[in-house]
Design an enzyme around this catalytic site. Structure first.
Site, PDB file in Angstrom:
ATOM      1  N   GLU A   1       0.852  -1.144  -0.017  1.00  0.00           N
ATOM      2  CA  GLU A   1      -0.010   0.185   0.099  1.00  0.00           C
ATOM      3  C   GLU A   1       1.000   1.372  -0.149  1.00  0.00           C
ATOM      4  O   GLU A   1       1.103   1.896   1.003  1.00  0.00           O
ATOM      5  CB  GLU A   1      -0.954  -0.060   1.138  1.00  0.00           C
ATOM      6  CG  GLU A   1      -2.153  -0.987   1.192  1.00  0.00           C
ATOM      7  CD  GLU A   1      -1.901  -2.267   1.298  1.00  0.00           C
ATOM      8  OE1 GLU A   1      -2.663  -3.025   0.983  1.00  0.00           O
ATOM      9  OE2 GLU A   1      -0.703  -2.525   1.938  1.00  0.00           O
ATOM     10  N   SER A   2       1.335   1.452  -1.099  1.00  0.00           N
ATOM     11  CA  SER A   2       2.247   2.638  -1.414  1.00  0.00           C
ATOM     12  C   SER A   2       3.808   2.469  -1.291  1.00  0.00           C
ATOM     13  O   SER A   2       4.372   1.666  -1.612  1.00  0.00           O
ATOM     14  CB  SER A   2       1.405   4.004  -0.753  1.00  0.00           C
ATOM     15  OG  SER A   2       0.486   4.250  -1.342  1.00  0.00           O
TER      16      SER A   2
ATOM     17  N   CYS B   1      -1.859   3.802   1.552  1.00  0.00           N
ATOM     18  CA  CYS B   1      -3.545   3.929   1.250  1.00  0.00           C
ATOM     19  C   CYS B   1      -4.425   3.032   1.739  1.00  0.00           C
ATOM     20  O   CYS B   1      -3.854   2.095   2.680  1.00  0.00           O
ATOM     21  CB  CYS B   1      -3.617   4.042  -0.449  1.00  0.00           C
ATOM     22  SG  CYS B   1      -2.853   2.484  -1.051  1.00  0.00           S
TER      23      CYS B   1
ATOM     24  N   SER C   1       2.099   0.802  -8.390  1.00  0.00           N
ATOM     25  CA  SER C   1       3.024   1.703  -7.675  1.00  0.00           C
ATOM     26  C   SER C   1       4.538   1.667  -8.235  1.00  0.00           C
ATOM     27  O   SER C   1       5.040   0.877  -8.639  1.00  0.00           O
ATOM     28  CB  SER C   1       2.928   1.142  -6.041  1.00  0.00           C
ATOM     29  OG  SER C   1       1.952   1.348  -5.377  1.00  0.00           O
TER      30      SER C   1
ATOM     31  N   HIS D   1       1.356   6.410  -7.538  1.00  0.00           N
ATOM     32  CA  HIS D   1       0.483   5.232  -6.969  1.00  0.00           C
ATOM     33  C   HIS D   1      -0.925   5.509  -7.697  1.00  0.00           C
ATOM     34  O   HIS D   1      -1.409   6.540  -7.908  1.00  0.00           O
ATOM     35  CB  HIS D   1       0.117   5.174  -5.516  1.00  0.00           C
ATOM     36  CG  HIS D   1       1.564   5.350  -4.920  1.00  0.00           C
ATOM     37  ND1 HIS D   1       2.415   4.104  -4.527  1.00  0.00           N
ATOM     38  CD2 HIS D   1       2.355   6.202  -4.243  1.00  0.00           C
ATOM     39  CE1 HIS D   1       3.365   4.288  -4.018  1.00  0.00           C
ATOM     40  NE2 HIS D   1       3.596   5.593  -3.839  1.00  0.00           N
TER      41      HIS D   1
END
Length: 571
Positions: free
Chosen positions: A310-311, A325, A470, A484
């Site tokens: 997540e990022s 995120c 990403s 992203h």
């Protein structure tokens, strides 16, 4: 020289002697394995209250418990509720996620014998039950409105006077012989009314409610009654549109921490004063608390870069940037990072903090403390002194939140940061970031033209299954950029961030906007006061096909912040 590790599974945490390095009795750090989930905290946190946990972490503890292969104390309890207990010990506040109840916290508090938490939860339960008793004098009334797809956003934003959105239906209810035209929806709203107070006539209603009633009357009354319990069963069993099904929150939470030391000269640091000295396995333990994993890792002379599930994260000598995120719990990393910076890098002073994010599309899906900006501010205030919170933009449309410390910084910092947040990007461009259309992350980078933004960058990218993208890019002299992408049509989102010099920003924004062609985008620029010419910014930061509808400036102690909101011209 650049070294890359693409296969993170080659690192075995079980092969690292974490018991002797981190979790011995001389260290302030404690690893707990609660119900199979690891929690990294400090001995001083657990010792705040006389409890099972304080006894467990004492060097002469009379409690007997096994350790797992990472050196974590094994506790057979519910990890979700333990997270609430641990956060209470950290900052003294009881914050519940949406799927948890007070009775569950009470059971855990009694097991761990934390008396202050037991009393707090009991008081919370009494207040909740009293509210429920008071609610016994109310009825919930439902209304139904038929609307076209292009009217949905306006309808949602116009709900006031206690009306609450309940459900959107895109298909005819089960058993209905009435077929709604293509592109039309049923919108269900509700409101609580006091049983003892009756509206005598429509003149008592506000204009908003009259509009709701008028639009609700468009439903054929000979087919459905809005008060009918039969209708309620029908709409609850009908198919929902995607906004109530699969959803991913693309908007990132962004944390930037700067450190210095009281014992060394910031301009002449010791070799210890380097955040890259923190062992990577301990960084990954912290990221576990945030609920994200490392997908790609690389090093340069100035920077460690992590592409996350997540990022991203970037680690420099005196500061780090972590953005995540989805439903990640970014702020859970704050206190462990402060401790690691102190223990491994000799940094005993937090020089500056920046926490920012845009307005969430679905805040109710976030986990504490990210359920609201007020909760996030309360959490950060429990960690730092002298915090200041800001909201920029229009809160009823879209806005951007910032938390920072109201202080001058000791250390020398890079003087600029640019973030571009894009919504409603070009659907054809978004198709690139689906695995069914693109074979690899490298191919996606090239097809979209991302590799042309900074041609001299070292790019580390990742294409998710079935979709999503990403990338982190490293540039000379400690500069970076990161992108992203959440490509799903109902909640598509693209973010771009870089710290290259300010004089490049106008050209970079133009490049990025041309690649993704968003319907709307915001820019936030942090810059040292000498770098930003406000008059130049007003005249130069304008883009073909877009209106700049908001332009706000915040003068912070060491930096100026400029926020701008752009919307594409009507076609």
């Amino acid at each position: 020289m650049l070294t890359v590790d693409d296969n993170i599974e080659t690192i075995s945490l079980s092969s690292i002697d974490t018991r002797s390095k981190l979790f011995d009795t001389k260290s302030d750090w404690i690893l707990l394995n609660v119900g199979g989930r690891h929690f990294l905290t400090t001995r001083s946190t657990l010792l705040k209250e006389e409890s099972f946990l304080s006894r467990l972490c004492q060097s002469n503890s009379d409690l007997k418990t096994d350790l797992d292969d990472k050196g974590g104390y094994l506790i057979d309890r519910d990890p979700d509720y333990f997270n609430v207990v641990l956060n209470y010990l950290r900052h003294g506040k009881l914050i519940l996620e949406n799927n948890l109840v007070e009775e569950g916290v009470l059971e855990e508090a009694e097991f761990y014998n934390i008396q202050t938490l037991i009393e707090l939860v009991k008081e919370r339960i009494r207040e909740r039950d009293k509210r429920k008793a008071d609610d016994g004098t109310t009825n919930r009334v439902y209304r139904v409105m038929q609307c076209k797809e292009k009217e949905i956003t306006h309808l949602m934003s116009s709900l006031t006077d206690g009306w609450k959105f309940e459900q959107l239906i895109g298909h005819s209810p089960v058993g209905s012989s009435y077929i709604y035209p293509e592109g039309e929806f049923l919108c269900i709203v509700s409101k609580q009314y006091d049983r003892n107070v009756r509206e005598e006539n429509s003149s008592c209603l506000s204009p908003r409610v009259k509009i709701l009633q008028e639009r609700g009357s468009r439903i054929k009354k000979n087919r459905y009654s809005v008060q009918s319990p039969i209708f309620c069963r029908l709409y609850l069993s009908s198919k929902r549109v995607r906004m109530t099904g699969h959803f991913f929150e693309g908007a990132e939470k962004l944390l930037e921490l700067w450190f210095t030391s009281n014992t060394t000269d910031p301009n002449n640091p010791t070799p210890q004063n380097d955040l890259r000295n923190i062992p990577r396995d301990l960084m990954e333990e912290v990221l576990d608390l945030v609920n994200c994993k490392v997908l790609r890792y690389a090093q340069s002379d100035t920077t460690d870069t992590y592409v996350l599930s997540e990022s991203s994260m970037f680690v420099f000598r005196t500061h780090l940037v972590l953005k995540t995120c989805g439903e990640t719990t970014l702020l859970h990393a704050v206190q462990p990072l402060l401790g690691l910076a102190r223990d491994y890098c000799g940094f005993d002073v937090v020089d500056q903090v920046y926490y920012s994010r845009r307005k969430f599309l679905r805040p109710e899906l976030q986990k504490a403390p990210h359920t609201s900006f007020d909760h996030e501010v309360a959490y950060l205030d429990s960690c730092f002194e002298g915090g200041s919170a800001y909201v920029l933009g229009r809160t009823n449309v879209d806005c951007w939140y910032l938390y920072t410390l109201d202080k001058s910084c000791v250390g020398t910092k890079s003087t600029q940061t640019l973030e571009v947040i894009m919504t409603d990007p070009d659907p054809n461009v978004m198709k690139i970031f689906y695995q069914e259309n693109t074979n690899s992350a490298t191919e996606a980078t090239q097809k979209a033209g991302i590799d042309k933004i900074f041609p001299n960058a070292k790019i580390f990218d990742y294409l998710f299954d079935p979709c999503g993208y990403s990338m982190n890019g490293l540039l000379p002299d400690g500069y970076y950029f990161t992108i992203h992408i959440t490509p799903e049509p109902d909640f598509s989102y693209v973010s771009f961030e870089t710290n290259v010099p300010y004089h490049q920003y106008n050209e970079i924004i133009d490049k990025v906007v041309k690649i993704f062609n968003p319907g709307k985008f915001t820019t936030t620029i942090f810059g040292g006061k000498a770098d930003l010419s406000l008059d130049l910014h007003r005249k130069s930061f304008l883009y073909l096909d877009y209106d700049r509808t908001d332009h706000q400036i915040v003068c912070l102690i060491d930096h100026d912040l400029i926020y701008s909101y752009y919307k594409k011209h009507p076609s």
